[in-house]
Design a protein around this motif. Structure first.
Motif, PDB file in Angstrom:
ATOM      1  N   ASP A  80      19.183 -43.145  27.168  1.00 32.42           N
ATOM      2  CA  ASP A  80      19.842 -44.454  27.184  1.00 32.42           C
ATOM      3  C   ASP A  80      18.822 -45.541  27.490  1.00 32.42           C
ATOM      4  OD1 ASP A  80      23.120 -44.022  27.537  1.00 32.42           O
ATOM      5  OD2 ASP A  80      21.928 -42.300  28.114  1.00 32.42           O
ATOM      6  N   TRP A  81      18.969 -46.686  26.834  1.00 26.87           N
ATOM      7  CA  TRP A  81      18.102 -47.819  27.125  1.00 26.87           C
ATOM      8  C   TRP A  81      18.905 -49.099  26.970  1.00 26.87           C
ATOM      9  CZ3 TRP A  81      18.123 -45.079  22.646  1.00 26.87           C
ATOM     10  CH2 TRP A  81      18.267 -45.790  21.451  1.00 26.87           C
ATOM     11  N   TRP A  82      18.419 -50.120  27.669  1.00 22.84           N
ATOM     12  CA  TRP A  82      19.081 -51.426  27.656  1.00 22.84           C
ATOM     13  C   TRP A  82      18.431 -52.310  26.602  1.00 22.84           C
ATOM     14  CZ3 TRP A  82      23.463 -51.756  30.179  1.00 22.84           C
ATOM     15  CH2 TRP A  82      23.694 -50.871  31.225  1.00 22.84           C
ATOM     16  N   ALA A  83      19.256 -52.988  25.805  1.00 20.55           N
ATOM     17  CA  ALA A  83      18.761 -53.867  24.748  1.00 20.55           C
ATOM     18  C   ALA A  83      19.610 -55.140  24.696  1.00 20.55           C
ATOM     19  CB  ALA A  83      18.810 -53.153  23.397  1.00 20.55           C
ATOM     20  N   HIS A  84      19.046 -56.171  24.133  1.00 20.45           N
ATOM     21  CA  HIS A  84      19.757 -57.430  23.890  1.00 20.45           C
ATOM     22  C   HIS A  84      20.357 -58.013  25.175  1.00 20.45           C
ATOM     23  CE1 HIS A  84      19.127 -56.339  19.757  1.00 20.45           C
ATOM     24  NE2 HIS A  84      19.802 -55.216  19.937  1.00 20.45           N
ATOM     25  N   GLY A  85      19.740 -57.722  26.306  1.00 19.90           N
ATOM     26  CA  GLY A  85      20.172 -58.303  27.576  1.00 19.90           C
ATOM     27  C   GLY A  85      21.284 -57.559  28.279  1.00 19.90           C
ATOM     28  N   ASP A  86      22.246 -57.013  27.531  1.00 23.37           N
ATOM     29  CA  ASP A  86      23.403 -56.417  28.206  1.00 23.37           C
ATOM     30  C   ASP A  86      24.051 -55.268  27.439  1.00 23.37           C
ATOM     31  OD1 ASP A  86      24.500 -57.837  26.112  1.00 23.37           O
ATOM     32  OD2 ASP A  86      25.712 -59.145  27.346  1.00 23.37           O
ATOM     33  N   ILE A  87      23.332 -54.673  26.504  1.00 22.21           N
ATOM     34  CA  ILE A  87      23.885 -53.589  25.689  1.00 22.21           C
ATOM     35  C   ILE A  87      23.200 -52.277  26.066  1.00 22.21           C
ATOM     36  CG2 ILE A  87      24.184 -52.679  23.346  1.00 22.21           C
ATOM     37  CD1 ILE A  87      25.733 -55.240  23.707  1.00 22.21           C
ATOM     38  N   LEU A  88      23.995 -51.249  26.337  1.00 22.15           N
ATOM     39  CA  LEU A  88      23.456 -49.921  26.584  1.00 22.15           C
ATOM     40  C   LEU A  88      23.457 -49.149  25.265  1.00 22.15           C
ATOM     41  CD1 LEU A  88      22.416 -47.864  28.655  1.00 22.15           C
ATOM     42  CD2 LEU A  88      24.789 -47.105  28.937  1.00 22.15           C
ATOM     43  N   CYS A  89      22.279 -48.716  24.843  1.00 20.58           N
ATOM     44  CA  CYS A  89      22.125 -47.916  23.629  1.00 20.58           C
ATOM     45  C   CYS A  89      21.920 -46.462  24.045  1.00 20.58           C
ATOM     46  CB  CYS A  89      20.912 -48.386  22.839  1.00 20.58           C
ATOM     47  SG  CYS A  89      20.974 -50.118  22.332  1.00 20.58           S
ATOM     48  N   GLN A  90      22.323 -45.541  23.171  1.00 15.56           N
ATOM     49  CA  GLN A  90      22.171 -44.127  23.510  1.00 15.56           C
ATOM     50  C   GLN A  90      21.898 -43.282  22.280  1.00 15.56           C
ATOM     51  OE1 GLN A  90      25.445 -41.140  24.469  1.00 15.56           O
ATOM     52  NE2 GLN A  90      24.658 -41.610  26.518  1.00 15.56           N
ATOM     53  N   ARG A  91      21.072 -42.280  22.477  1.00 18.53           N
ATOM     54  CA  ARG A  91      20.887 -41.197  21.522  1.00 18.53           C
ATOM     55  C   ARG A  91      21.135 -39.908  22.301  1.00 18.53           C
ATOM     56  NH1 ARG A  91      21.489 -43.865  17.245  1.00 18.53           N
ATOM     57  NH2 ARG A  91      19.704 -44.645  16.138  1.00 18.53           N
ATOM     58  N   LEU A  92      21.843 -38.993  21.688  1.00 16.27           N
ATOM     59  CA  LEU A  92      22.215 -37.735  22.317  1.00 16.27           C
ATOM     60  C   LEU A  92      21.582 -36.592  21.537  1.00 16.27           C
ATOM     61  CD1 LEU A  92      24.092 -36.271  24.397  1.00 16.27           C
ATOM     62  CD2 LEU A  92      25.859 -36.324  22.630  1.00 16.27           C
ATOM     63  N   SER A  93      20.980 -35.648  22.255  1.00 18.75           N
ATOM     64  CA  SER A  93      20.369 -34.473  21.646  1.00 18.75           C
ATOM     65  C   SER A  93      20.831 -33.237  22.403  1.00 18.75           C
ATOM     66  CB  SER A  93      18.842 -34.564  21.714  1.00 18.75           C
ATOM     67  OG  SER A  93      18.371 -35.731  21.091  1.00 18.75           O
ATOM     68  N   LEU A  94      20.758 -32.091  21.736  1.00 23.15           N
ATOM     69  CA  LEU A  94      21.149 -30.822  22.340  1.00 23.15           C
ATOM     70  C   LEU A  94      20.095 -29.770  22.020  1.00 23.15           C
ATOM     71  CD1 LEU A  94      23.223 -28.904  23.727  1.00 23.15           C
ATOM     72  CD2 LEU A  94      24.267 -28.603  21.464  1.00 23.15           C
ATOM     73  N   ALA A  95      19.661 -29.059  23.072  1.00 22.40           N
ATOM     74  CA  ALA A  95      18.756 -27.927  22.894  1.00 22.40           C
ATOM     75  C   ALA A  95      19.530 -26.665  23.233  1.00 22.40           C
ATOM     76  CB  ALA A  95      17.534 -28.059  23.795  1.00 22.40           C
ATOM     77  N   PRO A  96      19.808 -25.826  22.224  1.00 20.59           N
ATOM     78  CA  PRO A  96      20.464 -24.559  22.534  1.00 20.59           C
ATOM     79  C   PRO A  96      19.535 -23.713  23.403  1.00 20.59           C
ATOM     80  CG  PRO A  96      19.822 -24.652  20.223  1.00 20.59           C
ATOM     81  CD  PRO A  96      19.483 -25.975  20.817  1.00 20.59           C
ATOM     82  N   PRO A  97      20.064 -22.696  24.092  1.00 21.68           N
ATOM     83  CA  PRO A  97      19.186 -21.859  24.911  1.00 21.68           C
ATOM     84  C   PRO A  97      17.992 -21.377  24.091  1.00 21.68           C
ATOM     85  CG  PRO A  97      21.475 -21.273  25.281  1.00 21.68           C
ATOM     86  CD  PRO A  97      21.459 -22.251  24.134  1.00 21.68           C
ATOM     87  N   ASP A  98      16.816 -21.553  24.658  1.00 18.81           N
ATOM     88  CA  ASP A  98      15.559 -21.138  24.003  1.00 18.81           C
ATOM     89  C   ASP A  98      15.340 -21.800  22.655  1.00 18.81           C
ATOM     90  OD1 ASP A  98      14.988 -19.421  26.144  1.00 18.81           O
ATOM     91  OD2 ASP A  98      16.236 -17.853  25.244  1.00 18.81           O
ATOM     92  N   GLY A  99      15.874 -23.012  22.473  1.00 20.40           N
ATOM     93  CA  GLY A  99      15.686 -23.713  21.208  1.00 20.40           C
ATOM     94  C   GLY A  99      15.148 -25.117  21.429  1.00 20.40           C
ATOM     95  N   ALA A 100      14.824 -25.782  20.346  1.00 16.21           N
ATOM     96  CA  ALA A 100      14.319 -27.152  20.392  1.00 16.21           C
ATOM     97  C   ALA A 100      15.486 -28.134  20.344  1.00 16.21           C
ATOM     98  CB  ALA A 100      13.385 -27.395  19.214  1.00 16.21           C
ATOM     99  N   TYR A 101      15.263 -29.336  20.852  1.00 18.72           N
ATOM    100  CA  TYR A 101      16.297 -30.370  20.812  1.00 18.72           C
ATOM    101  C   TYR A 101      16.594 -30.766  19.381  1.00 18.72           C
ATOM    102  CZ  TYR A 101      16.514 -31.211  25.805  1.00 18.72           C
ATOM    103  OH  TYR A 101      16.727 -31.072  27.139  1.00 18.72           O
ATOM    104  N   GLU A 102      17.866 -30.975  19.114  1.00 17.97           N
ATOM    105  CA  GLU A 102      18.306 -31.473  17.818  1.00 17.97           C
ATOM    106  C   GLU A 102      19.170 -32.695  18.051  1.00 17.97           C
ATOM    107  OE1 GLU A 102      19.858 -28.711  15.043  1.00 17.97           O
ATOM    108  OE2 GLU A 102      18.547 -27.098  15.723  1.00 17.97           O
TER     109      GLU A 102
END
Length: 150
Positions: A80-102
């Motif tokens: 999560d990061w803050w942008a435009h003064g008051d907007i929370l932006c988010q990117r969500l990723s998932l790493a399965p057990p023993d796997g890379a983030y997707e």
């Protein structure tokens, strides 16, 4: 409809400050055990990859937070990061057990019940320290959620 499992608190811990490109990020972990060095390295690598989205969005304050959550499906990473003064932006990723983030960009997921208290703390901290007559980024970064269970 699948009924949710009964709620049980989960431990949360602050992991310090991370740097991802030009973003300074507070890092948190939700889970019974502290993350391994390999899991931390993978999460930092994913945060660095996602930082490009902050640059692409523009208007970023250079501040944000990440939440690593060791869940049943794997380890979730909320960036999560803050942008435009008051907007929370988010990117969500998932790493399965023993796997890379997707990336989970194609799914309408935001946060689960254990992650929401951290998001609320971060919202309040941003208002307290950044949406004032004298914004103080260092005070925002120092204002982490106490390590109580969520």
């Amino acid at each position: 409809m699948t009924a949710p499992a009964p709620y049980a608190p989960r431990p949360v811990r602050a992991l310090g400050l991370w740097q991802a490109g030009k973003l300074r990020l507070k890092a948190y972990h939700i889970g019974a055990k502290a993350p391994s060095d390999a899991a931390l390295a993978a999460a930092r690598q994913e945060a660095a990859r996602v930082e490009a989205a902050a640059r692409a969005e523009g208007g970023a304050s250079g501040l944000g937070f990440v939440v690593m959550h060791a869940g049943e499906m794997g380890t979730w990473l909320l960036m999560d990061w803050w942008a435009h003064g008051d907007i929370l932006c988010q990117r969500l990723s998932l790493a399965p057990p023993d796997g890379a983030y997707e990336p989970m960009d194609d799914r309408p997921l935001t946060a689960c019940v254990w992650e929401l208290p951290i998001l609320m703390h971060e919202r309040d901290a941003y208002v307290r320290h950044m949406m004032t007559a004298r914004p103080d980024a260092d005070a925002y970064l120092a204002d982490t959620r106490p390590g109580e269970a969520v």
